[in-house]
Design a protein around this motif. Structure first.
Motif, PDB file in Angstrom:
ATOM      1  N   ASN A 195       0.809  -1.231   0.000  1.00 49.86           N
ATOM      2  CA  ASN A 195       0.000   0.000   0.000  1.00 49.86           C
ATOM      3  C   ASN A 195       0.842   1.280   0.000  1.00 49.86           C
ATOM      4  N   LYS A 241      -1.702   4.163  -0.739  1.00 55.76           N
ATOM      5  CA  LYS A 241      -3.069   3.683  -0.864  1.00 55.76           C
ATOM      6  C   LYS A 241      -3.622   3.514   0.540  1.00 55.76           C
ATOM      7  N   ASN A 243      -6.653   3.198   1.684  1.00 57.84           N
ATOM      8  CA  ASN A 243      -7.595   2.077   1.754  1.00 57.84           C
ATOM      9  C   ASN A 243      -7.966   1.719   0.321  1.00 57.84           C
TER      10      ASN A 243
END
Length: 453
Positions: A195, A241, A243
Motif C-alpha cells: 500500500n 493507498k 484504503n
C-alpha cells in the motif's frame, strides 16, 4: 563459430512463438474551433500542440510482433498538418487539401520500439511515451510530452515485505532542434509495499557534449565532472493507498535551492511540487480501447492509480519560476522537438517533466466514469502563469524564487470527453473544451472509429 551458434540459439529462443499482427484504424472526425486564423509567422503553443495530438488521426497503421518475452511495435499515423489547421481552420481531419495544396503531418512515426519483458527485467529502446511520476502531470519525466527517443532498463527484486525496483533511462534529443548534443540520463530507486511506494530519482542533463561513462552510473556524477556542461537534479515521490478506495501521492523535484542565510547572488531555488489524491466512488472494469493510440504504449513506473470504475481526482502542481532554468539555453531541462509543417521547419520547446514548464501553478479536478463499454471524463483546470517563464533572465540577484513572476495571468479550462465502444471493432467518441481567462477559445468534435483489421 561458437559465437555465431550462440547468437543463433539466443535469437531462436527470443523469437520462438512470435505472433505478427497488422492493424488499420480509420477515424473520421468533425470539429468546430472558435480560434481565428493564425498569422503567417505564428508559432504554436504547447497547449495547441497537446490539443492537436488529442485529436484523432484520420488513419493509423500499426505492426506488432510479439511473444512471451519480446515485443516489436511500430505505427504510422496519417493526421492533418497543425500549422495548416491554424492558418486555415478546417472542420474535419479528412480535409488535407487546403489553400491550393495538400498538407498532412509528415512527422511520423511517433511510436516505434523494441521491448523485452520478464518477471524481473524490462528493456525498451525506440520512441514512445515515458512516465515516472504518480500524478497526471509529472516533474522529472512525464508522458504529457509527445514522445521520447530512449533506452530504458528496469529491474526488480522481491523480498518478504514488498519489492525493490530500479529504473534507468537515457533520452536523446534531436540535434536539428537543439543545435548541439543534449542527453538526459535518469535513475530511480523504488521501495514498493502493498500500500506504499517511495521513490528516489536522480536526473542528469548533459549538454554541448556527449555523456561520459561515469554519468551512466547513479549519483557519482554530481561532482565527478564538477558539473561541466551538466544540470543535475534530485526527485522524491510517494504513493500511498490509504484504503481500497483512497490514495494520496506527491512528487518533489529539486534542481537548486537557496537557504535564508545565502545572499541573492547564490543559485535560486529551482523546485517543483505535486500533491494529489484519488477517490474511488464505485468499482468497474475499464474500457478497452478499440482504436490504437500512442498512450496505450506508455512505459511507466508502477503506481496505485485506479484504472476503472467511477473516481474523483484532485491534483495541484507548483513549478517555481527558476525551475529547469540555466544561464545557457542548452542547459535548460527542455526537450525541443523538430517538426515539419506546411513544408517548413518548426521547433517546439517541450519538457522532460512539467508539461508547461516553470513559473506556473495548476489545479486540476477530474471526475471519471470508466465502466465498459463507456468512458467519460469531466475536467476543470485552473492555471496561474507567471511572466518569467523559461525565457526569463537567469542572472543575480535571485531575491524571490518562491512566488510566480509578476504580472500573473489566469487561465481556466472546462472540458468533457466521452467514448462508447458499441462493437468490438467500432467506437463513437466526442469532446468539448472551453478555455477562458486571459484567452478565450471553444473547440469540440465528434468522431467514429473503425478497426478494419
Amino acid at each position: 563459430m561458437k559465437k555465431v551458434i550462440t547468437l543463433f540459439l539466443v535469437t531462436l529462443v527470443l523469437t520462438a512463438g512470435i505472433q505478427a499482427q497488422v492493424h488499420l484504424d480509420i477515424t473520421p472526425y468533425l470539429w468546430l474551433d472558435s480560434k481565428e486564423n493564425a498569422a503567417a509567422e505564428y508559432s504554436p503553443s504547447l497547449q495547441e500542440l497537446y490539443d492537436w495530438y488529442e485529436r484523432p488521426a484520420m488513419a493509423n497503421l500499426s505492426l506488432n510482433l510479439e511473444n512471451e518475452f519480446l515485443k516489436l511495435y511500430a505505427q504510422v499515423e496519417v493526421r492533418s498538418d497543425l500549422m495548416a489547421d491554424l492558418h486555415n481552420p478546417t472542420f474535419s481531419n479528412l480535409q488535407i487539401y487546403q489553400n491550393g495544396g495538400i498538407y498532412f503531418d509528415p512527422n511520423f512515426p511517433d511510436t516505434g520500439y523494441a521491448e523485452f519483458n520478464s518477471d524481473f527485467l524490462t528493456f525498451s529502446i525506440g520512441r514512445r511515451k515515458l512516465d515516472w511520476g504518480p500524478g497526471y502531470y509529472g516533474l522529472g519525466l512525464s508522458d504529457i510530452a509527445p514522445y521520447f527517443d530512449h533506452i530504458w532498463f528496469g529491474a526488480s527484486y522481491p523480498d518478504k515485505t514488498g519489492e525493490w525496483k530500479y529504473t534507468f533511462v537515457l533520452i536523446t534529443t534531436d540535434r536539428r532542434a537543439t543545435g548541439s548534443d543534449k542527453t538526459f540520463i535518469a535513475h530511480s530507486f523504488a521501495w514498493s509495499w502493498p500500500n506504499l511506494i517511495i521513490t528516489a530519482m536522480d536526473y542528469n542533463l548533459i549538454y554541448n557534449r556527449g555523456p561520459d561513462l561515469q554519468e551512466l552510473a547513479p549519483l557519482i556524477h554530481f561532482h565527478g565532472l564538477y558539473q561541466r556542461d551538466q544540470n543535475v537534479a534530485l526527485g522524491l515521490a510517494a504513493d500511498w493507498k490509504a484504503n481500497p478506495a483512497l490514495r494520496f501521492y506527491s512528487e518533489l523535484f529539486i534542481d537548486d535551492f537557496q537557504t535564508s542565510i545565502e545572499s541573492g547572488e547564490s543559485n535560486p531555488g529551482g523546485m517543483g511540487l505535486i500533491l494529489g489524491s484519488q477517490f474511488l466512488i464505485k468499482e468497474g472494469n475499464p474500457v478497452k480501447n478499440v482504436l490504437t493510440r500512442a498512450e496505450d504504449h506508455t512505459l511507466k513506473n508502477e503506481d496505485f492509480s485506479f484504472k476503472g470504475g467511477i473516481y474523483l481526482r484532485l491534483e495541484h502542481l507548483w513549478a517555481s519560476q527558476y525551475l529547469y532554468n540555466r544561464e545557457e539555453v542548452a542547459g535548460e531541462f527542455t526537450s525541443p522537438l523538430y517538426y515539419m509543417w506546411e513544408y517548413t521547419p518548426e521547433i517546439v520547446n517541450s519538457y522532460f517533466g512539467a508539461a508547461y514548464g516553470p513559473d506556473r501553478t495548476i489545479d486540476r479536478i477530474t471526475l471519471t466514469y470508466d465502466k465498459a463499454p463507456v468512458k467519460g471524463e469531466l475536467l476543470f483546470e485552473y492555471h496561474r502563469i507567471g511572466s518569467f517563464g523559461i525565457d526569463g533572465l537567469y542572472a543575480a540577484p535571485f531575491d524571490n524564487w518562491i512566488t510566480l513572476g509578476n504580472p500573473v495571468m489566469n487561465q481556466f479550462r472546462i472540458a468533457f470527453s466521452g467514448m462508447w465502444n458499441y462493437k468490438e471493432d467500432r467506437s463513437l467518441f466526442g469532446d468539448l473544451k472551453i478555455d477562458f481567462g486571459e484567452d478565450f477559445r471553444v473547440q469540440g468534435g465528434f468522431g467514429w472509429g473503425l478497426k478494419l483489421f
